[in-house]
Design a protein around this motif. Structure first.
Motif, PDB file in Angstrom:
ATOM      1  N   LEU A 123      43.725  42.853  34.933  1.00  0.00           N
ATOM      2  CA  LEU A 123      42.646  42.202  34.177  1.00  0.00           C
ATOM      3  C   LEU A 123      42.999  40.751  33.880  1.00  0.00           C
ATOM      4  O   LEU A 123      42.169  39.853  34.029  1.00  0.00           O
ATOM      5  CB  LEU A 123      42.391  42.944  32.863  1.00  0.00           C
ATOM      6  CG  LEU A 123      41.746  44.312  32.976  1.00  0.00           C
ATOM      7  CD1 LEU A 123      41.808  45.046  31.642  1.00  0.00           C
ATOM      8  CD2 LEU A 123      40.320  44.191  33.463  1.00  0.00           C
ATOM      9  N   ARG A 124      44.219  40.542  33.480  1.00  0.00           N
ATOM     10  CA  ARG A 124      44.686  39.190  33.160  1.00  0.00           C
ATOM     11  C   ARG A 124      44.604  38.299  34.400  1.00  0.00           C
ATOM     12  O   ARG A 124      44.133  37.161  34.321  1.00  0.00           O
ATOM     13  CB  ARG A 124      46.124  39.297  32.656  1.00  0.00           C
ATOM     14  CG  ARG A 124      46.632  38.081  31.983  1.00  0.00           C
ATOM     15  CD  ARG A 124      48.015  38.348  31.428  1.00  0.00           C
ATOM     16  NE  ARG A 124      48.449  37.237  30.617  1.00  0.00           N
ATOM     17  CZ  ARG A 124      49.684  37.073  30.215  1.00  0.00           C
ATOM     18  NH1 ARG A 124      50.623  37.957  30.517  1.00  0.00           N
ATOM     19  NH2 ARG A 124      50.011  36.031  29.492  1.00  0.00           N
ATOM     20  N   ALA A 125      45.038  38.815  35.532  1.00  0.00           N
ATOM     21  CA  ALA A 125      44.988  38.053  36.785  1.00  0.00           C
ATOM     22  C   ALA A 125      43.547  37.769  37.199  1.00  0.00           C
ATOM     23  O   ALA A 125      43.224  36.657  37.647  1.00  0.00           O
ATOM     24  CB  ALA A 125      45.730  38.809  37.888  1.00  0.00           C
ATOM     25  N   THR A 126      42.674  38.746  37.047  1.00  0.00           N
ATOM     26  CA  THR A 126      41.264  38.563  37.401  1.00  0.00           C
ATOM     27  C   THR A 126      40.654  37.419  36.610  1.00  0.00           C
ATOM     28  O   THR A 126      39.980  36.552  37.170  1.00  0.00           O
ATOM     29  CB  THR A 126      40.477  39.866  37.149  1.00  0.00           C
ATOM     30  OG1 THR A 126      40.981  40.885  38.021  1.00  0.00           O
ATOM     31  CG2 THR A 126      38.989  39.688  37.389  1.00  0.00           C
ATOM     32  N   VAL A 127      40.892  37.408  35.316  1.00  0.00           N
ATOM     33  CA  VAL A 127      40.320  36.354  34.470  1.00  0.00           C
ATOM     34  C   VAL A 127      40.917  34.995  34.831  1.00  0.00           C
ATOM     35  O   VAL A 127      40.189  34.003  34.946  1.00  0.00           O
ATOM     36  CB  VAL A 127      40.514  36.693  32.970  1.00  0.00           C
ATOM     37  CG1 VAL A 127      40.152  35.518  32.085  1.00  0.00           C
ATOM     38  CG2 VAL A 127      39.662  37.918  32.611  1.00  0.00           C
TER      39      VAL A 127
ATOM     40  N   HIS B 168      34.170  45.449  30.473  1.00  0.00           N
ATOM     41  CA  HIS B 168      33.545  44.150  30.221  1.00  0.00           C
ATOM     42  C   HIS B 168      34.027  43.046  31.156  1.00  0.00           C
ATOM     43  O   HIS B 168      33.274  42.102  31.407  1.00  0.00           O
ATOM     44  CB  HIS B 168      33.686  43.771  28.751  1.00  0.00           C
ATOM     45  CG  HIS B 168      32.839  44.635  27.875  1.00  0.00           C
ATOM     46  ND1 HIS B 168      31.453  44.607  27.912  1.00  0.00           N
ATOM     47  CD2 HIS B 168      33.178  45.595  26.982  1.00  0.00           C
ATOM     48  CE1 HIS B 168      30.978  45.496  27.058  1.00  0.00           C
ATOM     49  NE2 HIS B 168      32.006  46.114  26.483  1.00  0.00           N
ATOM     50  N   VAL B 169      35.213  43.162  31.691  1.00  0.00           N
ATOM     51  CA  VAL B 169      35.628  42.211  32.738  1.00  0.00           C
ATOM     52  C   VAL B 169      34.783  42.471  33.986  1.00  0.00           C
ATOM     53  O   VAL B 169      34.326  41.520  34.636  1.00  0.00           O
ATOM     54  CB  VAL B 169      37.142  42.283  33.016  1.00  0.00           C
ATOM     55  CG1 VAL B 169      37.512  41.511  34.286  1.00  0.00           C
ATOM     56  CG2 VAL B 169      37.921  41.730  31.815  1.00  0.00           C
ATOM     57  N   GLN B 170      34.533  43.727  34.299  1.00  0.00           N
ATOM     58  CA  GLN B 170      33.646  44.029  35.432  1.00  0.00           C
ATOM     59  C   GLN B 170      32.226  43.533  35.157  1.00  0.00           C
ATOM     60  O   GLN B 170      31.548  43.053  36.066  1.00  0.00           O
ATOM     61  CB  GLN B 170      33.658  45.522  35.745  1.00  0.00           C
ATOM     62  CG  GLN B 170      34.930  45.955  36.427  1.00  0.00           C
ATOM     63  CD  GLN B 170      34.952  47.429  36.773  1.00  0.00           C
ATOM     64  OE1 GLN B 170      33.923  48.108  36.772  1.00  0.00           O
ATOM     65  NE2 GLN B 170      36.125  47.948  37.069  1.00  0.00           N
ATOM     66  N   GLN B 171      31.782  43.627  33.916  1.00  0.00           N
ATOM     67  CA  GLN B 171      30.469  43.086  33.554  1.00  0.00           C
ATOM     68  C   GLN B 171      30.452  41.578  33.800  1.00  0.00           C
ATOM     69  O   GLN B 171      29.488  41.047  34.364  1.00  0.00           O
ATOM     70  CB  GLN B 171      30.172  43.385  32.079  1.00  0.00           C
ATOM     71  CG  GLN B 171      28.851  42.819  31.592  1.00  0.00           C
ATOM     72  CD  GLN B 171      28.640  43.047  30.096  1.00  0.00           C
ATOM     73  OE1 GLN B 171      29.518  43.563  29.391  1.00  0.00           O
ATOM     74  NE2 GLN B 171      27.484  42.649  29.605  1.00  0.00           N
ATOM     75  N   ALA B 172      31.499  40.880  33.400  1.00  0.00           N
ATOM     76  CA  ALA B 172      31.590  39.431  33.631  1.00  0.00           C
ATOM     77  C   ALA B 172      31.605  39.118  35.129  1.00  0.00           C
ATOM     78  O   ALA B 172      30.990  38.140  35.573  1.00  0.00           O
ATOM     79  CB  ALA B 172      32.838  38.869  32.947  1.00  0.00           C
ATOM     80  N   GLN B 173      32.266  39.951  35.907  1.00  0.00           N
ATOM     81  CA  GLN B 173      32.271  39.755  37.364  1.00  0.00           C
ATOM     82  C   GLN B 173      30.867  39.937  37.939  1.00  0.00           C
ATOM     83  O   GLN B 173      30.466  39.192  38.833  1.00  0.00           O
ATOM     84  CB  GLN B 173      33.235  40.743  38.037  1.00  0.00           C
ATOM     85  CG  GLN B 173      34.687  40.407  37.812  1.00  0.00           C
ATOM     86  CD  GLN B 173      35.607  41.463  38.392  1.00  0.00           C
ATOM     87  OE1 GLN B 173      35.474  42.658  38.108  1.00  0.00           O
ATOM     88  NE2 GLN B 173      36.535  41.023  39.228  1.00  0.00           N
ATOM     89  N   ARG B 174      30.117  40.895  37.418  1.00  0.00           N
ATOM     90  CA  ARG B 174      28.738  41.085  37.894  1.00  0.00           C
ATOM     91  C   ARG B 174      27.881  39.869  37.546  1.00  0.00           C
ATOM     92  O   ARG B 174      27.043  39.444  38.339  1.00  0.00           O
ATOM     93  CB  ARG B 174      28.131  42.367  37.302  1.00  0.00           C
ATOM     94  CG  ARG B 174      28.684  43.626  37.917  1.00  0.00           C
ATOM     95  CD  ARG B 174      27.889  44.867  37.520  1.00  0.00           C
ATOM     96  NE  ARG B 174      27.799  45.077  36.076  1.00  0.00           N
ATOM     97  CZ  ARG B 174      28.708  45.719  35.351  1.00  0.00           C
ATOM     98  NH1 ARG B 174      29.791  46.209  35.910  1.00  0.00           N
ATOM     99  NH2 ARG B 174      28.523  45.884  34.051  1.00  0.00           N
ATOM    100  N   VAL B 175      28.107  39.304  36.364  1.00  0.00           N
ATOM    101  CA  VAL B 175      27.387  38.086  35.973  1.00  0.00           C
ATOM    102  C   VAL B 175      27.724  36.976  36.966  1.00  0.00           C
ATOM    103  O   VAL B 175      26.835  36.292  37.477  1.00  0.00           O
ATOM    104  CB  VAL B 175      27.744  37.658  34.529  1.00  0.00           C
ATOM    105  CG1 VAL B 175      27.192  36.272  34.217  1.00  0.00           C
ATOM    106  CG2 VAL B 175      27.231  38.681  33.527  1.00  0.00           C
ATOM    107  N   GLN B 176      28.995  36.811  37.255  1.00  0.00           N
ATOM    108  CA  GLN B 176      29.437  35.769  38.189  1.00  0.00           C
ATOM    109  C   GLN B 176      28.800  35.969  39.570  1.00  0.00           C
ATOM    110  O   GLN B 176      28.274  35.023  40.155  1.00  0.00           O
ATOM    111  CB  GLN B 176      30.966  35.785  38.302  1.00  0.00           C
ATOM    112  CG  GLN B 176      31.508  34.716  39.235  1.00  0.00           C
ATOM    113  CD  GLN B 176      33.013  34.817  39.416  1.00  0.00           C
ATOM    114  OE1 GLN B 176      33.597  35.895  39.294  1.00  0.00           O
ATOM    115  NE2 GLN B 176      33.632  33.696  39.716  1.00  0.00           N
ATOM    116  N   HIS B 177      28.829  37.181  40.078  1.00  0.00           N
ATOM    117  CA  HIS B 177      28.249  37.462  41.402  1.00  0.00           C
ATOM    118  C   HIS B 177      26.738  37.236  41.395  1.00  0.00           C
ATOM    119  O   HIS B 177      26.179  36.718  42.358  1.00  0.00           O
ATOM    120  CB  HIS B 177      28.594  38.879  41.863  1.00  0.00           C
ATOM    121  CG  HIS B 177      30.051  39.095  42.095  1.00  0.00           C
ATOM    122  ND1 HIS B 177      30.813  38.326  42.944  1.00  0.00           N
ATOM    123  CD2 HIS B 177      30.904  39.991  41.556  1.00  0.00           C
ATOM    124  CE1 HIS B 177      32.066  38.735  42.924  1.00  0.00           C
ATOM    125  NE2 HIS B 177      32.154  39.752  42.091  1.00  0.00           N
ATOM    126  N   GLY B 178      26.082  37.619  40.307  1.00  0.00           N
ATOM    127  CA  GLY B 178      24.644  37.411  40.198  1.00  0.00           C
ATOM    128  C   GLY B 178      24.284  35.925  40.176  1.00  0.00           C
ATOM    129  O   GLY B 178      23.307  35.500  40.804  1.00  0.00           O
TER     130      GLY B 178
END
Length: 186
Positions: free
Chosen positions: A17-21, A169-179
């Motif tokens: 998670l830390r690396a993803t962010v 919620h990190v996955q939610q943020a990734q979906r926002v980014q992809h969208g």
């Protein structure tokens, strides 16, 4: 699951998670990080701020529970009814929408780089707590639930709850980014 394997899996998840962010969100501009897909949806930074608000409570509560814990036992990590339900509700693959408490809802917050820095600090602290938990009894009820402190989670299930909530919620943020990327590509 054995405590050592359990804690190692959580450590791997938090490190991821830390690396993803750091890799996916930190390089973006503030305007993009604050952009919402819709007026009622969270931006990437709002997703992280929501996690920061929970970490402000749970990291100290976990630290206190670990400090006051009995010595570790080799028993498998066990779950109470409340713990299993809480963890399963927050799993990223659970598509059921959850309503957050008003004080934990960051919608409309003015957020900046401090949000990313605080998230990283909380992850660093959580990794330290996971290391300290190696010597603690993970099956002891010791962590009060944030929204109703009379209820307590076992230390192990509270640690897992925090991690799966963050993954969600990190996955939610990734979906926002992809969208937002898809929207720009049109």
């Amino acid at each position: 699951m054995a405590p050592t394997s359990f804690l190692a899996a959580l450590h791997t998840a938090v490190t991821g998670l830390r690396a993803t962010v750091q890799e996916q969100f930190a390089p973006l501009g503030l305007a993009l990080l604050n952009q919402r897909p819709s007026p009622s949806s969270w931006s990437m930074l709002e997703c992280l701020e929501h996690l920061n608000r929970y970490s402000r409570y749970y990291n100290p509560a976990l630290g206190k529970a670990i400090a006051n814990s009995q010595p570790a036992r080799p028993a498998e990590v066990a779950y109470s009814w409340l713990g299993r339900k809480s963890v399963n509700l927050m799993r990223p693959d659970n598509a059921t929408k959850q309503t957050t408490l008003k004080r934990m809802n960051p919608l409309g917050s003015h957020l900046g780089w401090k949000t990313l820095a605080e998230f990283d600090q909380h992850q660093s602290g959580l990794l330290e707590l996971l290391a300290l938990a190696q010597t603690a009894d993970l099956n002891r009820k010791a962590v009060p639930v944030e929204f109703f402190r009379l209820l307590k989670l076992r230390l192990g299930e509270a640690l897992e709850f925090v991690v799966v909530h963050q993954q969600r919620h990190v996955q939610q943020a990734q979906r926002v980014q992809h969208g937002l990327r898809a929207e720009r590509a049109r």
